[in-house]
Design an enzyme around this catalytic site. Structure first.
Site, PDB file in Angstrom:
ATOM      1  N   CYS A  76      -4.942   3.243  -1.724  1.00 30.03           N
ATOM      2  CA  CYS A  76      -4.553   2.162  -0.799  1.00 30.03           C
ATOM      3  C   CYS A  76      -4.702   2.519   0.678  1.00 30.03           C
ATOM      4  CB  CYS A  76      -3.088   1.796  -1.014  1.00 30.03           C
ATOM      5  SG  CYS A  76      -2.766   1.019  -2.581  1.00 30.03           S
ATOM      6  N   HIS A 132       0.719  -0.870   4.877  1.00 31.00           N
ATOM      7  CA  HIS A 132       0.570   0.483   4.314  1.00 31.00           C
ATOM      8  C   HIS A 132      -0.210   1.437   5.215  1.00 31.00           C
ATOM      9  CE1 HIS A 132       0.665   2.722   0.199  1.00 31.00           C
ATOM     10  NE2 HIS A 132       1.450   3.228   1.125  1.00 31.00           N
TER      11      HIS A 132
END
Ligand SMILES: *[C@@H]1O[C@H](CO)[C@@H](O)[C@H](O)[C@H]1NC(C)=O
Ligand SMILES: *[C@@H]1O[C@H](CO)[C@@H](O)[C@H](O)[C@H]1NC(C)=O
Ligand SMILES: *[C@@H]1O[C@H](CO)[C@@H](O)[C@H](O)[C@H]1NC(C)=O
Ligand SMILES: *[C@@H]1O[C@H](CO)[C@@H](O)[C@H](O)[C@H]1NC(C)=O
Ligand SMILES: *[C@@H]1O[C@H](CO)[C@@H](O)[C@H](O)[C@H]1NC(C)=O
Ligand SMILES: *[C@@H]1O[C@H](CO)[C@@H](O)[C@H](O)[C@H]1NC(C)=O
Ligand SMILES: *[C@@H]1O[C@H](CO)[C@@H](O)[C@H](O)[C@H]1NC(C)=O
Length: 517
Positions: A76, A132
């Protein structure tokens, strides 16, 4: 009179010229909508033969350009990092893992991000979904890094309905479950029970509906789907009763919801009159997670590995502005290429960035031109560890240890590099299993033989996309060249930044995850 006629002709020429300039400017500033799926695997899209139905992705990509030689990072944070900076992780110090909720770091603040560049080019910039990229201090937040508006969550892996993220660190005595949802910089309460895929796509749609179509729009929709936990309203799962594996069945429902979300967003662009001047990109962030229902069949490995199953991503572009719509593109393209490509489309400038690793690939996508990219550094991570190892015991063949130990690149280091059709891997690349096609019951036949792993492995990906035929012994010159390229890259790498957890991250019993420093 000839003079009057000439004058009229000149006026007409001038008018046509002005009209052309105007339309060129309009063409140069398309709306850009970037939809990023989370953990969406190679075999999870209908057009790759999946048993999961994705009618919207199939239709949009069939009328656009399917990117079939498209690469992302295996995780990610790294993929998002490269999307936002156009630079390899070795250049941001973020080559190791992801940002955990209590780590006090973020994408370096001296990096200029994609939304900042789009904003400079005159765009309204909006983000919905998963960030993130660090949040320990306010300067790291999306609203401080180029987005006019933000609605979403800052970490990852939270609950799809409660939007609560649990994190524990036993050495800090920390076990905290707290809300992770923000509107701008404020905690967003009141969305409990609303399914994330619907919540985020509805927010994206309201941004589209409110947008003044005269101003170019940059909308980044980073969906929670289809990352674990496996949660989805029953109506999406009902059509998949034929799937026996529970994880796969739930996952299929989550994919259907995501597909519907993409359809809804596209419809909103059409209804709002934006579509005819929109470039829509759909991309996964990394390969599928086989532990949570995803599949990358027939590719080897999975998320968190440098095998094709981790990095060969699903991606396509849909747009009325494409010069060769309806084509399948097999040119090498990487997630770091979007920054120069999209800023190029926006008529903006990348002069304010640090040296880019990405290339402007618009002519490759739109017109089928050769890709300016011939090499792709997948990563170099000397600290690599597999947090979810698959069953195998790593075995370095002694002969290979001898053959390449003379290299100036440390071949025990987890690394991979691609050059045209060649891919070289060193160290332990991560879970190396060929997971069977979902539904196949031939269980063990596909796991690799332990002695196939060597510290240096070479594959011809174009001939052997499944990485079954290791050919380093036949092509020592290629191996030497790619080892020297790795060595050059590593020489210019920034030291890894991967700080210890900071106990001050704890949001407390009633708080939400967010900046603490
Ligand atoms: C964590 O808890 C244990 C047992 O209660 C205690 O001994 C230790 O000092 C605590 N550690 C921290 C960092 O607070
Ligand atoms: C798509 O739009 C329909 C109609 O408004 C709505 O019922 C559905 O919940 C939406 N789906 C998602 C995933 O947002
Ligand atoms: C795009 O759509 C808008 C609104 O429907 C319309 O005004 C415009 O002429 C269209 N542009 C082109 C190039 O088709
Ligand atoms: C080579 O890399 C491995 C794995 O990162 C590391 O353990 C080892 O110390 C390195 N060797 C040298 C000589 O740097
Ligand atoms: C290392 O050894 C291999 C195999 O003996 C040889 O092909 C290669 O040229 C050597 N590389 C260097 C950098 O000396
Ligand atoms: C595997 O699948 C085949 C064909 O679907 C079926 O005939 C066979 O009984 C299955 N074997 C097991 C062990 O489930
Ligand atoms: C917990 O925090 C300590 C101290 O910051 C850190 O060294 C350790 O890596 C953390 N553990 C996990 C599982 O992240």
């Amino acid at each position: 009179m000839t003079g009057g006629k000439g004058q009229a002709v000149r006026w007409i020429i001038a008018a046509v010229f002005i009209a052309n300039v105007a339309s060129t400017l309009a063409d140069r500033q398309p709306h850009v909508v970037f939809i990023l799926a989370d953990d969406f695997g190679w075999y999870d899209v209908g057009y790759h033969g999946s048993e999961i139905r994705t009618p919207n992705l199939d239709r949009l990509s069939a009328g656009g350009v399917r990117l079939e030689n498209y690469y992302v990072q295996p995780l990610c944070t790294p993929s998002r990092n490269q999307l936002m900076t156009g630079r390899y992780q070795i250049h941001t110090g973020m080559q190791h893992q992801i940002i955990w909720p209590c780590q006090p770091y973020c994408v370096p603040l001296d990096e200029k991000l994609l939304p900042q560049l789009m904003k400079e080019a005159g765009y309204g910039t909006h983000m919905v979904g998963k960030w993130h990229l660090g949040m320990y201090k306010k300067d790291c937040l999306p609203t401080r890094r180029g987005f006019d508006s933000y609605f979403g969550y800052l970490t990852g892996s939270e609950d799809y309905f409660t939007h609560i993220r649990c994190y524990q660190n036993s050495s800090l005595n920390l076990t905290r479950c707290a809300l992770d949802l923000r509107d701008g910089e404020e905690v967003a309460t009141g969305y409990k029970g609303v399914y994330s895929t619907e919540l985020l796509s509805q927010r994206a749609i309201s941004i589209i509906e409110r947008h003044n179509s005269q101003k170019p729009l940059f909308l980044y929709v980073a969906l929670q789907a289809v990352h674990s936990p496996l949660q989805v309203p029953e109506r999406y799962v009902a059509p998949y009763s034929f799937i026996k594996d529970t994880n796969r069945r739930l996952y299929a429902g989550m994919v259907s919801a995501m597909d519907e979300a993409v359809g809804n967003i596209t419809l909103a662009l059409q209804k709002g009159g934006l579509w005819n001047n929109t470039v829509l990109v759909f991309s996964t962030d990394n390969g599928g997670q086989t532990l949570s229902g995803g599949s990358n069949w027939p590719l080897r490995g999975r998320k968190w590995s440098l095998w094709e199953g981790g990095v060969h991503g699903v991606g396509f572009v849909a747009s009325p502005l494409l010069k060769q719509p309806g084509t399948v593109n097999r040119k090498l393209i990487h997630i770091s290429d979007w920054l120069p490509t999209l800023v190029g489309l926006a008529g903006g400038s990348t002069k304010g960035t640090k040296p880019l690793d990405g290339f402007n690939v618009w002519n490759t996508i739109s017109k089928g031109f050769a890709s300016p990219r011939v090499e792709l550094l997948h990563n170099i991570d000397p600290l690599y560890n597999d947090i979810a190892p698959c069953k195998f015991s790593f075995f370095f063949s002694p002969t290979f240890r001898d053959s390449w130990a003379n290299s100036s690149f440390n071949v025990s280091v987890h690394a991979a590099i691609r050059s045209s059709s060649w891919k070289l891997l060193t160290g332990y690349p991560g879970c190396d299993v060929w997971f069977p096609r979902p539904g196949d019951n031939t269980s063990e036949s596909s796991s690799s033989k332990v002695d196939q792993l060597k510290p240096v492995m070479l594959f011809n990906i174009e001939k052997d996309p499944e990485e079954r035929n290791e050919v380093s012994a036949q092509f020592p010159k290629v191996v030497n060249h790619l080892l020297s390229r790795l060595e050059q890259h590593q020489r210019h790498a920034r030291p890894i930044n991967f700080p210890d957890d900071d106990p001050r991250c704890d949001p407390g019993p009633t708080g939400a995850w967010g900046p603490w420093a």
